[in-house]
Design a protein around this motif. Sequence first.
Motif, PDB file in Angstrom:
ATOM      1  N   THR B 445       0.845  -1.201   0.000  1.00 29.66           N
ATOM      2  CA  THR B 445       0.000   0.000   0.000  1.00 29.66           C
ATOM      3  C   THR B 445       0.875   1.243   0.000  1.00 29.66           C
ATOM      4  O   THR B 445       1.947   1.256   0.605  1.00 29.66           O
ATOM      5  N   MET B 446       0.402   2.250  -0.703  1.00 32.82           N
ATOM      6  CA  MET B 446       1.146   3.505  -0.785  1.00 32.82           C
ATOM      7  C   MET B 446       0.159   4.626  -1.095  1.00 32.82           C
ATOM      8  O   MET B 446      -0.807   4.419  -1.824  1.00 32.82           O
ATOM      9  N   GLY B 447       0.408   5.803  -0.541  1.00 33.51           N
ATOM     10  CA  GLY B 447      -0.480   6.936  -0.796  1.00 33.51           C
ATOM     11  C   GLY B 447      -0.112   7.658  -2.081  1.00 33.51           C
ATOM     12  O   GLY B 447       0.963   7.432  -2.649  1.00 33.51           O
ATOM     13  N   ASP B 448      -0.990   8.533  -2.524  1.00 31.35           N
ATOM     14  CA  ASP B 448      -0.752   9.226  -3.793  1.00 31.35           C
ATOM     15  C   ASP B 448       0.492  10.118  -3.731  1.00 31.35           C
ATOM     16  O   ASP B 448       1.359  10.059  -4.602  1.00 31.35           O
ATOM     17  N   SER B 449       0.612  10.893  -2.662  1.00 28.44           N
ATOM     18  CA  SER B 449       1.754  11.809  -2.606  1.00 28.44           C
ATOM     19  C   SER B 449       3.071  11.036  -2.524  1.00 28.44           C
ATOM     20  O   SER B 449       4.060  11.411  -3.147  1.00 28.44           O
ATOM     21  N   THR B 450       3.074   9.955  -1.747  1.00 32.89           N
ATOM     22  CA  THR B 450       4.282   9.139  -1.626  1.00 32.89           C
ATOM     23  C   THR B 450       4.642   8.520  -2.978  1.00 32.89           C
ATOM     24  O   THR B 450       5.817   8.427  -3.336  1.00 32.89           O
ATOM     25  N   PHE B 451       3.619   8.112  -3.731  1.00 30.20           N
ATOM     26  CA  PHE B 451       3.895   7.544  -5.051  1.00 30.20           C
ATOM     27  C   PHE B 451       4.533   8.589  -5.973  1.00 30.20           C
ATOM     28  O   PHE B 451       5.504   8.305  -6.669  1.00 30.20           O
ATOM     29  N   TYR B 452       4.017   9.802  -5.932  1.00 27.54           N
ATOM     30  CA  TYR B 452       4.633  10.857  -6.753  1.00 27.54           C
ATOM     31  C   TYR B 452       6.055  11.160  -6.262  1.00 27.54           C
ATOM     32  O   TYR B 452       6.929  11.515  -7.030  1.00 27.54           O
ATOM     33  N   ALA B 462      10.344  -2.856 -10.427  1.00 21.49           N
ATOM     34  CA  ALA B 462       9.608  -4.089 -10.146  1.00 21.49           C
ATOM     35  C   ALA B 462       9.054  -4.693 -11.434  1.00 21.49           C
ATOM     36  O   ALA B 462       9.111  -5.908 -11.648  1.00 21.49           O
ATOM     37  N   VAL B 463       8.526  -3.845 -12.325  1.00 18.63           N
ATOM     38  CA  VAL B 463       7.972  -4.324 -13.591  1.00 18.63           C
ATOM     39  C   VAL B 463       9.100  -4.914 -14.439  1.00 18.63           C
ATOM     40  O   VAL B 463       9.015  -6.040 -14.935  1.00 18.63           O
ATOM     41  N   TYR B 464      10.157  -4.187 -14.564  1.00 18.13           N
ATOM     42  CA  TYR B 464      11.313  -4.580 -15.386  1.00 18.13           C
ATOM     43  C   TYR B 464      11.861  -5.928 -14.949  1.00 18.13           C
ATOM     44  O   TYR B 464      12.155  -6.800 -15.775  1.00 18.13           O
ATOM     45  N   ASN B 465      11.948  -6.155 -13.634  1.00 14.98           N
ATOM     46  CA  ASN B 465      12.525  -7.396 -13.118  1.00 14.98           C
ATOM     47  C   ASN B 465      11.488  -8.498 -12.865  1.00 14.98           C
ATOM     48  O   ASN B 465      11.759  -9.449 -12.155  1.00 14.98           O
ATOM     49  N   ARG B 466      10.307  -8.342 -13.474  1.00 15.47           N
ATOM     50  CA  ARG B 466       9.268  -9.375 -13.473  1.00 15.47           C
ATOM     51  C   ARG B 466       8.751  -9.733 -12.082  1.00 15.47           C
ATOM     52  O   ARG B 466       8.424 -10.896 -11.810  1.00 15.47           O
ATOM     53  N   ALA B 467       8.682  -8.768 -11.189  1.00 16.72           N
ATOM     54  CA  ALA B 467       8.094  -9.049  -9.874  1.00 16.72           C
ATOM     55  C   ALA B 467       6.583  -9.189 -10.032  1.00 16.72           C
ATOM     56  O   ALA B 467       5.996  -8.708 -11.009  1.00 16.72           O
ATOM     57  N   ARG B 468       5.952  -9.858  -9.081  1.00 19.51           N
ATOM     58  CA  ARG B 468       4.495 -10.017  -9.101  1.00 19.51           C
ATOM     59  C   ARG B 468       3.937  -9.747  -7.712  1.00 19.51           C
ATOM     60  O   ARG B 468       4.303 -10.414  -6.745  1.00 19.51           O
ATOM     61  N   PHE B 469       3.114  -8.753  -7.617  1.00 19.43           N
ATOM     62  CA  PHE B 469       2.418  -8.457  -6.351  1.00 19.43           C
ATOM     63  C   PHE B 469       1.277  -7.507  -6.646  1.00 19.43           C
ATOM     64  O   PHE B 469       1.115  -7.053  -7.791  1.00 19.43           O
ATOM     65  N   ILE B 470       0.484  -7.248  -5.624  1.00 17.85           N
ATOM     66  CA  ILE B 470      -0.609  -6.289  -5.786  1.00 17.85           C
ATOM     67  C   ILE B 470      -0.166  -4.973  -5.138  1.00 17.85           C
ATOM     68  O   ILE B 470       0.355  -4.978  -4.021  1.00 17.85           O
ATOM     69  N   LEU B 471      -0.369  -3.909  -5.861  1.00 17.87           N
ATOM     70  CA  LEU B 471      -0.107  -2.590  -5.286  1.00 17.87           C
ATOM     71  C   LEU B 471      -1.434  -1.844  -5.182  1.00 17.87           C
ATOM     72  O   LEU B 471      -2.125  -1.666  -6.183  1.00 17.87           O
ATOM     73  N   VAL B 472      -1.796  -1.465  -3.968  1.00 18.39           N
ATOM     74  CA  VAL B 472      -2.999  -0.647  -3.793  1.00 18.39           C
ATOM     75  C   VAL B 472      -2.557   0.785  -3.545  1.00 18.39           C
ATOM     76  O   VAL B 472      -1.896   1.076  -2.545  1.00 18.39           O
ATOM     77  N   LEU B 473      -2.867   1.658  -4.475  1.00 17.56           N
ATOM     78  CA  LEU B 473      -2.536   3.075  -4.299  1.00 17.56           C
ATOM     79  C   LEU B 473      -3.707   3.763  -3.622  1.00 17.56           C
ATOM     80  O   LEU B 473      -4.812   3.809  -4.162  1.00 17.56           O
ATOM     81  N   LEU B 474      -3.466   4.247  -2.416  1.00 19.37           N
ATOM     82  CA  LEU B 474      -4.520   4.888  -1.636  1.00 19.37           C
ATOM     83  C   LEU B 474      -4.558   6.351  -2.063  1.00 19.37           C
ATOM     84  O   LEU B 474      -3.772   7.161  -1.578  1.00 19.37           O
ATOM     85  N   ILE B 549      -6.097   1.347  -7.917  1.00 16.34           N
ATOM     86  CA  ILE B 549      -6.144   2.705  -7.375  1.00 16.34           C
ATOM     87  C   ILE B 549      -7.409   2.807  -6.532  1.00 16.34           C
ATOM     88  O   ILE B 549      -8.523   2.722  -7.055  1.00 16.34           O
ATOM     89  N   ALA B 550      -7.228   2.899  -5.223  1.00 16.77           N
ATOM     90  CA  ALA B 550      -8.373   3.024  -4.318  1.00 16.77           C
ATOM     91  C   ALA B 550      -8.613   4.508  -4.123  1.00 16.77           C
ATOM     92  O   ALA B 550      -7.915   5.165  -3.356  1.00 16.77           O
ATOM     93  N   ARG B 551      -9.564   5.033  -4.869  1.00 15.42           N
ATOM     94  CA  ARG B 551      -9.709   6.494  -4.921  1.00 15.42           C
ATOM     95  C   ARG B 551     -10.942   6.966  -4.159  1.00 15.42           C
ATOM     96  O   ARG B 551     -12.069   6.617  -4.491  1.00 15.42           O
ATOM     97  N   HIS B 552     -10.695   7.730  -3.137  1.00 18.41           N
ATOM     98  CA  HIS B 552     -11.790   8.402  -2.419  1.00 18.41           C
ATOM     99  C   HIS B 552     -11.150   9.579  -1.699  1.00 18.41           C
ATOM    100  O   HIS B 552     -10.161   9.412  -1.017  1.00 18.41           O
TER     101      HIS B 552
END
Lengths: 188, 626
Positions: B445-452, B462-474, B549-552
Amino acid sequence: MNVQIILAGIGGQGVLFSSRLFSELGLQLGLNVMGSETHGMSQRGGSVIAHLKLGQFQSPLVRRGTADILYSFEKNETYRTLKFLREGGLCFTNQESGEGFDNKVLSYLKKKNIAILAYDATAAALKSGSILATNIGLIGYSVGTGLVPFKHKDLTKVLELTSKKKNLALNLRAFELGFREGKLSQRS
Amino acid sequence: MKIDQKKEVRVLLGNVAIARGIVEAGCQVVTSYPGTPSSEIIPAVVGFKKELGLNTYIEWSTNEKVAFDNALAASMAGKRAAVAMKQVGLNVASDSLLSSAYTGVIGGLVIISCDDPGPQSSQTEQDSRFLAMFAKVPVYDPSTPQEAKEMVKEAFKLSEKFQVPVLLRPTIRVSHAKQNVKLFPPEILDRPADFKKNPERWAATPRYRLILHAKLNKALQGIQERFEQDTKWNYEIRKKGSSALGIISCSASFAALMDIQEELNLKEPIDILKIGTPYPLPQKKVEEFIQKHQKVLVIEETDSVIEYQIIDKSKVLGRLTGHVPLESELVPDIIYDILADVLREMGLAELEKSADAKLDKLIENLELPVRRPTLCAGCPERAAFFAIKRALPRAIYPSDIGCYTLGLNLKAVDTVLDMGAGITLASGFYQAYHQDHKDIPIVATMGDSTFYHSGTASLLNAVYNRARFILVLLDNEITAMTGMQPTPGTGIMADGSRGRKVPLEALIKGCGVRWIKTIDPYEVKNFIKLLKEARKYTQSARGGIAVIIARHPCIIKYPEELEEYRIKVEINDECNGCNYCLDFFECPALLLNEEENRVEIDRKFCVDCGVCISACPRGAIIPVED
């Protein structure tokens, strides 16, 4: 005049506004103002405490055992912050109806000549129009008792300077109500 | 230009006083990334800009390194510039800090790094002055808001004279202290941008870097000499004669010490050497002071920058001798106790302990409820964490820095390292398990500002190295924890004007993620379903990273949003006091009535979001019928 004040409560009870009120009062009275506030993570639903020192001070923090006055808007926060009071200090605490104070604590404080002045400021605020004015009710009460070195006219002036327009009438009502009851409490 | 000419006094927060100092110094460019205790500086600069009709360029940058470089460039073009951040933000900007100490500045560059001993709102108690020393950058260390404001102005002058960046290090008790402060009109500097090319300096190769290093060392010598002469920030306080014990102090600790000395009213007042410029340390001044005393106690926060720099430590008491605690804030109580111990040890005075042990015991016996920080009632992040925990109860949950760190309370946060690590730890965990042929669910989990701030480089990797997980952007469409600063997602800039919006979706797609879904976390049931789908995608043959993207919007920033959702709830007799909602939903508006062994709604806190309807396994939380 040198006065050290602790303001305590929980998020939303107007601790920071009360601190602003006394800062402005200090400024109006020509005193140096020094204080400290809580921001950031600790603000999320937790205890909020403000330190305020009027007069010749350099540090914004009150050391335990040295505060002259404690204003607390919630009972548990009162217990938590009593340690700041000096011998002979004053504690103005909001006491909602039905709440009592621990006898052991009370009798210990008596030995240290610390007075607990409890007042149902929540009721006063509700009577004035909104629970948001609880803090102002308690401050009004303290001024009414005549035990604190603040004058009615100075605080009402400062309330006018610091209140948001939409809250001013409410704040003044709560202040007056608290003030009257504070005055009465000292007569009986 | 309309300038307020009259001197006036206002009660200002330390950070607002610092902002005023920036403005009074004629600084034209101010940048920052928010973080407690530094966040109030930028809004205050915006306020003064508007009040005084100035032309200051002010930005909320996407992170501290970005902020640093943007301010540095303005200084290279000859303007005065300032960059503000919290102490851990200086870690992010440290690459630029160290390099720019060599290449130097033209217009004054002042770095404000606010320390957080305690820590009240940070992951470390690090001392920014050490990082400045490491970078060979001079430091001003204010004790009060008033002093901080004046030091900012002095720092600009020093920076320009010696062509080096200068650091101002306020601690939280300066940044969040308030004091009556004298205001002066701003200096108006007519400095059009004028970058003078000089590749040997601005694009120095290692050979030239050696030369620049020698220049920096020479500048530091000059600065040290200046600090030796200085009596404005470095001075002795002596009441009469000379005391056996002397104290060297700085920052907020010095202010506390002064008040304690006043209260104590000792027969033999203690001499104090106040140091406002701890690096480079005015060595001669310090040595002379030490010579005059039997013992010298060093009281400084957060670490021992002055103490380490003292050459002959034979008479010195401090952290290195065990007289000062190695961690925690030096609040007045602690300073008082340190002093009491030293005075007793030297046979100079007997003071009572600061704490009233009897009162402490009486209060402890009351077993007062502990108020831990919690997500607000109605917070969309609570809804998201609840859904995550329900959908994938055995996952690893790497998380990040923000309000949502409090997902801890819902047991849906396993790690909080630093900005951006929610994603990097998720990919790291994936690779560590994958190597052993183990497939485990991971929900970051990560917030919008932290992601930016620092999510894109991590996600790209992570994408480049073929990782697999769920990312929920709060995505609550704001930087909530630090006081509601806008993000690139809102497209609002620091002064409230419109910038260009950079939507999260586009960024995530740009990082190479192929599975991106957006949902409102208030829809708990659909969210749980979506999380399960996302899990399947991470396991499928051609799958990869799934981003939800969990947007509220933050309900504190945008309370009007609640109107749309208002669902008043009540709790019926099905409630058997199982505490499930209290443990796993943890809303401050839900309370246990111990006498009746059932949960009740605290209307003082409830905002009628209705999300808790999904949180009761017995269906006892129901909407009120109108």
